[in-house]
Scaffold this motif. Structure first.
Motif, PDB file in Angstrom:
ATOM      1  N   LEU A  57       0.835  -1.203   0.000  1.00  0.00           N
ATOM      2  CA  LEU A  57       0.000   0.000   0.000  1.00  0.00           C
ATOM      3  C   LEU A  57       0.870   1.253   0.000  1.00  0.00           C
ATOM      4  N   PHE A  58       1.928   1.215   0.800  1.00  0.00           N
ATOM      5  CA  PHE A  58       2.825   2.363   0.904  1.00  0.00           C
ATOM      6  C   PHE A  58       3.490   2.654  -0.446  1.00  0.00           C
ATOM      7  N   ALA A  59       4.023   1.615  -1.070  1.00  0.00           N
ATOM      8  CA  ALA A  59       4.694   1.788  -2.363  1.00  0.00           C
ATOM      9  C   ALA A  59       3.710   2.294  -3.421  1.00  0.00           C
ATOM     10  N   VAL A 118       1.100   9.411  -5.697  1.00  0.00           N
ATOM     11  CA  VAL A 118       1.292  10.829  -5.364  1.00  0.00           C
ATOM     12  C   VAL A 118       2.367  11.446  -6.250  1.00  0.00           C
ATOM     13  N   PHE A 119       3.475  10.724  -6.426  1.00  0.00           N
ATOM     14  CA  PHE A 119       4.559  11.244  -7.264  1.00  0.00           C
ATOM     15  C   PHE A 119       4.082  11.469  -8.694  1.00  0.00           C
ATOM     16  N   GLY A 151      -3.522   8.227  -3.409  1.00  0.00           N
ATOM     17  CA  GLY A 151      -2.134   7.943  -3.039  1.00  0.00           C
ATOM     18  C   GLY A 151      -1.823   8.341  -1.608  1.00  0.00           C
ATOM     19  N   LEU A 152      -2.223   9.562  -1.215  1.00  0.00           N
ATOM     20  CA  LEU A 152      -1.957  10.022   0.148  1.00  0.00           C
ATOM     21  C   LEU A 152      -2.704   9.177   1.179  1.00  0.00           C
ATOM     22  N   LEU A 153      -3.920   8.784   0.838  1.00  0.00           N
ATOM     23  CA  LEU A 153      -4.678   7.933   1.758  1.00  0.00           C
ATOM     24  C   LEU A 153      -3.964   6.603   1.960  1.00  0.00           C
ATOM     25  N   LEU A 154      -3.481   6.006   0.872  1.00  0.00           N
ATOM     26  CA  LEU A 154      -2.762   4.731   0.976  1.00  0.00           C
ATOM     27  C   LEU A 154      -1.491   4.879   1.801  1.00  0.00           C
ATOM     28  N   VAL A 155      -0.768   5.988   1.593  1.00  0.00           N
ATOM     29  CA  VAL A 155       0.461   6.225   2.358  1.00  0.00           C
ATOM     30  C   VAL A 155       0.138   6.341   3.839  1.00  0.00           C
ATOM     31  N   GLY A 156      -0.866   7.158   4.160  1.00  0.00           N
ATOM     32  CA  GLY A 156      -1.233   7.345   5.562  1.00  0.00           C
ATOM     33  C   GLY A 156      -1.688   6.056   6.221  1.00  0.00           C
ATOM     34  N   LEU A 157      -2.564   5.308   5.536  1.00  0.00           N
ATOM     35  CA  LEU A 157      -3.067   4.052   6.096  1.00  0.00           C
ATOM     36  C   LEU A 157      -1.956   3.016   6.265  1.00  0.00           C
ATOM     37  N   SER A 158      -1.041   2.977   5.296  1.00  0.00           N
ATOM     38  CA  SER A 158       0.043   1.989   5.386  1.00  0.00           C
ATOM     39  C   SER A 158       0.976   2.286   6.553  1.00  0.00           C
ATOM     40  N   LEU A 159       1.232   3.564   6.815  1.00  0.00           N
ATOM     41  CA  LEU A 159       2.106   3.922   7.943  1.00  0.00           C
ATOM     42  C   LEU A 159       1.417   3.671   9.276  1.00  0.00           C
ATOM     43  N   ILE A 160       0.117   3.939   9.313  1.00  0.00           N
ATOM     44  CA  ILE A 160      -0.636   3.598  10.521  1.00  0.00           C
ATOM     45  C   ILE A 160      -0.630   2.079  10.709  1.00  0.00           C
ATOM     46  N   VAL A 218      -6.367  14.739   3.581  1.00  0.00           N
ATOM     47  CA  VAL A 218      -6.123  15.158   4.965  1.00  0.00           C
ATOM     48  C   VAL A 218      -5.834  13.946   5.850  1.00  0.00           C
ATOM     49  N   ILE A 219      -6.656  12.888   5.691  1.00  0.00           N
ATOM     50  CA  ILE A 219      -6.453  11.673   6.493  1.00  0.00           C
ATOM     51  C   ILE A 219      -5.100  11.025   6.160  1.00  0.00           C
ATOM     52  N   GLY A 220      -4.804  10.909   4.882  1.00  0.00           N
ATOM     53  CA  GLY A 220      -3.547  10.286   4.468  1.00  0.00           C
ATOM     54  C   GLY A 220      -2.326  11.068   4.905  1.00  0.00           C
ATOM     55  N   LEU A 221      -2.339  12.367   4.615  1.00  0.00           N
ATOM     56  CA  LEU A 221      -1.190  13.211   4.974  1.00  0.00           C
ATOM     57  C   LEU A 221      -1.073  13.344   6.486  1.00  0.00           C
TER      58      LEU A 221
END
Length: 202
Positions: free
Chosen positions: A41-43, A49-50, A84-93, A124-127
């Protein structure tokens, strides 16, 4: 009609590069700390996002150079960046508290929706999740300076939200947006570099 210039379009690539560097460092440092699902998910999120930022900057460059108005590149930014930001945020959580649980969501006949609120909430949630987790890691590593950088990055990102309500066809609005985004991505990158040098990978 947008009032873009080529220098403005080129500057738009700077925060994209900052974000790319930041995410490459995080991908390397967090690889051994995440479950495979969370890392996938993070990748995926970081690539989304990129690419969203890169393609929007490319749209602006094509427009400023009077080559063409590649509308799809601009219109895809909000949904691709938000997801993308949502996936990044959720993966880090998920990295902090991941429990494997596969669920399939079935939906009824789709309703018509044309607003952008859902994408804004996703961003907002992801970031927020990403900056919060990075701040927790910084606190555990006793790097208070990095926490400040992550908070500043998130605050600038929220400032971008306000600027998105302005007339994006005006040059000054774009310059302000790009400046805020550049500062946000620079703070995020510097914070990650601090954690990287402090041994996040270990």
């Amino acid at each position: 009609m947008y009032n873009f210039s080529i220098p403005m379009a080129l500057v738009d690539y700077i925060p994209v590069v900052f974000f790319g560097i930041t995410m490459v460092l995080l991908q390397r440092d967090l690889y051994n700390k995440m479950y495979k699902g969370a890392y996938a998910l993070f990748a995926a999120g970081t690539i989304n996002v990129f690419m969203a930022g890169f393609l929007k900057a490319t749209w602006k460059l094509l427009y400023a150079a009077n080559i063409c108005d590649f509308v799809a590149l601009e219109e895809m930014f909000m949904p691709v960046n938000s997801i993308g930001l949502l996936l990044v945020g959720l993966s880090l959580i998920g990295m902090l508290c991941w429990k494997r649980k596969d669920a399939v969501m079935l939906s009824a006949a789709p309703a018509v929706f044309s607003g952008s609120l859902v994408f804004i909430l996703m961003m907002v949630i992801g970031l927020g999740g990403m900056c919060a987790v990075l701040s927790i890691l910084a606190a555990r590593m006793k790097k208070k300076g990095a926490i400040v950088l992550f908070v500043l990055s998130f605050a600038c990102a929220m400032g971008m939200g306000y600027m998105s309500s302005q007339d994006s066809s005006l040059a000054w609005v774009n310059w302000v947006e790009q400046s805020i985004n550049t500062v946000s991505q620079l703070c995020l990158m510097l914070g990650v570099i601090v954690l990287h040098k402090a041994g996040l990978k270990d």
